[in-house]
Design an enzyme around this catalytic site. Structure first.
Site, PDB file in Angstrom:
ATOM      1  CE1 TYR A   1      78.534  66.725  29.186  1.00 53.85           C
ATOM      2  CE2 TYR A   1      80.728  67.869  28.728  1.00 53.85           C
ATOM      3  CZ  TYR A   1      79.814  67.310  29.729  1.00 53.85           C
ATOM      4  OH  TYR A   1      80.209  67.614  30.990  1.00 53.85           O
TER       5      TYR A   1
ATOM      6  CB  SER B   1      81.850  70.923  30.703  1.00 52.08           C
ATOM      7  OG  SER B   1      82.937  69.977  30.017  1.00 52.08           O
TER       8      SER B   1
END
Lengths: 259, 259
Positions: A152, A115
């Protein structure tokens, strides 16, 4: 890729973008933690190729991986604000489970959904918003050390490091795709950052198609469209994977909703 | 550093090397999972400054961290061959617990014990044993992406990434020390790799002393002595931390046990 391809997290946005364009191109197995609604399963996929399992469940993952040639591993908690306990379990432990199952089953390739949040802290106050604009030549190219914007992002950077280990140690081909801002139909309106890292649905499918067909060892690439605004260098994805994006967030610049 | 300094994993080899030379230089708090035997506790440390706790225990760690100015975080499973479940819990989750407690308690600095195993897979068959020898100029300097040699190394690389996040997000000063081969008295005999990454006990203490006194933001440095054989560049540790190693594995080259 004649062998089946396992898609984990098949019901999520990235999984659905991939299936929309590539449903008939591979012999898919779909895995998701939740039972997939009928409309999320392509007609070409048989019911017995759909697995409901948590990626931290070793045995269930081993069963889904048995006999596949490649894995696209998307499953995990997708929330940038996800708490540590969740990303530790779902993203870090889950990704290790998938890599371990891959080497056990002699899988050839794993494409891992990393990501932009693995490197989000490069977007410092001093660099933004200039780095989102066409005149600025600041670029990340995948050789930089991670700078996660949240836990995350830490979990995604850890998935990349796990991939490096499983490649070096077991000769598994691994590509980590630092996915930008995936939205359907058009880039996010009035959001320069999102336009700079826009990944259209069809470019997402094209990129993961390349991850399944190209030859590589270990790669970290950025997953964005051919945006005029950008601070991710996609030349590695072009050169090694043969990625040829067709969209550009600039084409939507004059749209009324973007004023 | 006038405030107390918390040393986690105080009973391990690195902790003991630090305490041997720096016992009287700081107001220590010691934490270990096991009760420390008397001989591992310096006379200058009071009994109420010794904590028995697991680093994954949020509350116990918060209690030990309350009021300290700096942390040297060594606790974790130290075995290169440690299984995933252990490094996931003890090294990855435990390190996140320590960083989280550090920002909660407004700690200034955290020195994190990373490891040569975070980059062990750079030691490929093509490069070794040449890279262990004085004539070879191959160097790692801390800017390279991790290439772990095992899952323990993955956990250490993850600790580094956690440190990057806690620095960027909370302005905590973080230094990650990729510790080489720490042995007491002399380098490993007849082991070129160990001699190339030898860290003497007194250089270990000198290096962590620098980690407590220097000013820095986020750093990854290599922790070895001033060895003639080496493939880790220690110039960053010298420049930013003021590290001045005094030992060199070459001094033991002609020792009878080394023939």
């Amino acid at each position: 890729m004649d062998d089946p391809v396992l898609l984990t997290g098949a019901g999520g946005r990235v999984g659905q973008a991939i299936l929309r364009d590539l449903a008939d191109d591979y012999d898919w197995r779909l895995l998701d933690r939740e039972p997939l609604p009928r409309e999320k399963i392509p007609e070409s996929v048989d019911a017995d190729a759909v697995y409901v399992a948590d990626v931290t469940d070793d045995e269930a993952v081993a069963e889904a991986v048995d006999g596949v040639g490649a894995i696209i591993h998307l499953a995990g908690d997708p929330r940038p604000e996800a708490p540590w306990d969740s990303v530790l379990r779902n993203n870090i432990d889950g990704t290790q489970t998938v890599f371990e199952a891959a080497v056990e089953a002699d899988v050839d390739k794993v494409a891992f959904a990393s990501s932009n949040h693995a490197v989000g802290a490069f977007e410092t106050d001093e660099r933004t918003p200039d780095m989102y604009r066409p005149h600025d030549d600041y670029r990340l190219d995948g050789t930089e050390l991670p700078r996660p914007s949240n836990l995350y992002g830490v979990s995604k950077a850890t998935g990349e490091t796990l991939g490096r280990y499983y490649h070096d140690h077991y000769d598994l081909s691994v590509v980590c795709v630092r996915i930008g801002n995936l939205t359907r139909g058009h880039p996010p309106w009035n959001y320069e950052r999102g336009q700079a890292m826009w990944l259209s649905y069809r470019d997402c499918a094209r990129l993961f198609d390349c991850c399944l067909t190209a030859d590589y060892g270990y790669e970290i690439v950025y997953g964005i469209s051919d945006n005029e605004r950008k601070y991710y260098d996609i030349s590695r994805a072009r050169e090694v994977l043969g990625y040829e994006p067709v969209d550009n967030s600039k084409e939507f610049e004059d749209h009324p909703k973007n004023q």
